[in-house]
Design an enzyme around this catalytic site. Structure first.
Site, short mmCIF file in Angstrom:
data_model
loop_
_atom_site.label_atom_id
_atom_site.label_comp_id
_atom_site.label_asym_id
_atom_site.label_seq_id
_atom_site.Cartn_x
_atom_site.Cartn_y
_atom_site.Cartn_z
CD GLN A 287 44.12 50.38 42.70
OE1 GLN A 287 43.58 50.23 43.78
NE2 GLN A 287 44.05 49.47 41.75
CE1 TYR A 316 34.54 47.63 34.01
CE2 TYR A 316 35.91 46.23 32.62
CZ TYR A 316 34.70 46.50 33.22
OH TYR A 316 33.64 45.65 33.04
CD GLU A 337 35.88 54.46 33.76
OE1 GLU A 337 34.73 54.24 34.16
OE2 GLU A 337 36.87 53.80 34.12
CG ASP A 385 42.00 47.76 37.88
OD1 ASP A 385 41.46 46.98 38.68
OD2 ASP A 385 42.70 48.74 38.23
CB CYS A 412 39.59 44.84 44.00
SG CYS A 412 37.98 45.19 43.26
#
Length: 457
Positions: A287, A316, A337, A385, A412
């Site tokens: 982030q 994720y 991932e 996420d 997001c």
């Protein structure tokens, strides 16, 4: 056939009635929407029509006749022209309300869930200089290397030294590196004919550690005087512990290429988040706002209401920031991932923090979760996420098939989240509540946390 009530290049006096989801002012001329940059609701403005379409048009503000009480002055109008900080002319409290409204709107219009509560957006005390990562294009202008940002909807570079929302130490480092590259007469990339050498300067800086990574994105591998340049950068910037050359020969707007060479130090930097140490590689997701990422994750864990006996899946998972931050609150964490380097980082981060109840694997969740189910793994909570495009329907169906009690969806992009919440509802999970968190002050972007609970008969 509908008649468009305005013409291109026409000058009009209009009242701004709303903000679009991209933060543009919206005026209506006989019901026809006109989108105008740098305009705020309640303002009376003089505008020139730039473009007209069948359903809406775009205009340029010429002057403000009546100013919004929520307008604030900004240091540099280029922050609006480039889209670096497109909401910086709006008072911060109003930015937070705008973001809450954006989330409410997509829940009503896209998800058809007007009943879901959207709480107030959690903001920052100091909403400037927060970005721990910069990706800055390099071009030649008037015979000199320049760094800056593209004008909106174009590939025209506007030179900038201060980016307002980036860590000021990163801004200063970009100028120093640019001057060193200029001294060594490094050729800037020319995207028109895919020629030249240096495409981008990418910098990451640990918020807590202050360790700095410099990535020089080049078109070709051979780096003339590369060793001398690298030595000079380290000499001028003692925080730099990693210098990487990333080679991207393609004519593309994707910044990073596949091939990497470590020119100095490590291939990663360290930083701390929620008391844990993380190693971060050039391509790994981390982030960009460390302070608010801590707020975001703590709020997500609070909504998950974790118990010591819980088994958690971190889909994720990136470099493990979510799963490893909550590992000491639960029985076990499983993460997956698709980016191999991120998984290697996550595995190293688990060792680095002495965490033994977390494991990370490379692959698609749709392939891995059915295997875990066969092995008898039953999660209580699944954290997701995803990137801006949201979740695939196959992923949602596979994840729901794991039969967790709840999901924590960190998004997001409110639009794709709202679409996905509808699919979760079809698969037996209702949206309990939504919490917006401002990870991107001065921009229209907002991060949201949705708590989804399994429907009971």
């Amino acid at each position: 056939m509908e008649i468009i009530p305005i013409k291109k290049n026409q000058e009009l006096e209009v009242t701004v009635v709303d903000l679009s989801y991209l933060g543009m002012g919206v005026a209506k001329v006989e019901g026809y929407p006109l989108f105008i940059e740098n305009a705020l609701p309640g303002e009376r403005i003089q505008v020139k029509v730039l473009k007209i379409g069948k359903k809406f048009g775009f205009g340029k503000m010429l002057s403000i006749l009546k100013t919004s009480p929520h307008r604030q002055t900004i240091e540099n109008e280029d922050l609006l022209r480039t889209g670096i900080a497109p909401l910086s002319h709006l008072q911060y409290e109003q930015q937070l309300k705008f973001k809450q409204e954006q989330v409410k709107n997509v829940l009503i219009k896209t998800a058809k869930m007007p009943e879901v509560q959207v709480t107030d957006t959690i903001g920052m005390k100091e909403p400037f200089g927060y970005r721990n990562k910069a990706q800055i294009p390099v071009r030649k202008m008037n015979g000199v290397l320049q760094t800056g940002f593209y004008r909106k909807n174009s590939h025209e570079l506007i030179p900038l030294d201060h980016f307002f929302i980036q860590d000021p130490e990163i801004d200063a480092a970009i100028v120093i590196i640019r001057e060193i590259l200029q001294q060594f007469e490094v050729k800037a990339y020319n995207e028109k004919d895919n020629s030249g050498f240096l495409r981008h300067i990418v910098i990451r800086r640990g918020y807590q550690t202050h360790e700095m990574m410099v990535v020089l994105v080049t078109r070709k591998e051979h780096f003339f005087q590369g060793e001398k340049i690298v030595q000079k950068i380290q000499e001028k910037l003692p925080e730099v512990v990693s210098i990487i050359q990333n080679i991207n020969p393609k004519q593309t707007n994707v910044i990073l290429g596949e091939q990497e060479k470590v020119l100095l130090g490590r291939s990663f930097i360290y930083d701390q988040l929620l008391g844990k140490t993380f190693r971060i590689s050039a391509k790994s997701f981390y982030q960009v706002n460390t302070q608010q990422a801590e707020v975001l994750y703590q709020k997500a864990f609070e909504l998950a209401n974790l118990e010591k006996s819980d088994v958690v899946i971190d889909a994720y998972s990136g470099i493990g920031t979510i799963g490893l931050s909550l590992a000491d609150q639960v029985a076990y964490v499983y993460g997956m991932e698709t980016i191999k380097q991120a998984v290697i980082d996550a595995q190293e981060n688990a060792k680095l923090n002495g965490i033994k109840n977390a494991e990370y694997v490379t692959g698609k969740a749709e392939d891995i979760m059915p295997r875990w189910k066969e092995e008898g793994i039953k999660p209580n909570v699944i954290f997701v996420d995803p990137p801006r495009k949201g979740l695939d329907q196959t992923f949602i169906e596979t994840a729901c098939d794991m039969d967790p009690e709840k999901f924590i969806y960190i998004s997001c992009n409110p639009a794709t989240m709202a679409r996905d919440l509808k699919t979760f509802a079809v698969n037996g999970y209702f949206t309990d509540s939504i919490q917006p968190v401002d990870l991107f002050p001065q921009t229209h972007h907002v991060e949201t946390i949705a708590l989804l609970q399994k429907k009971t008969s």
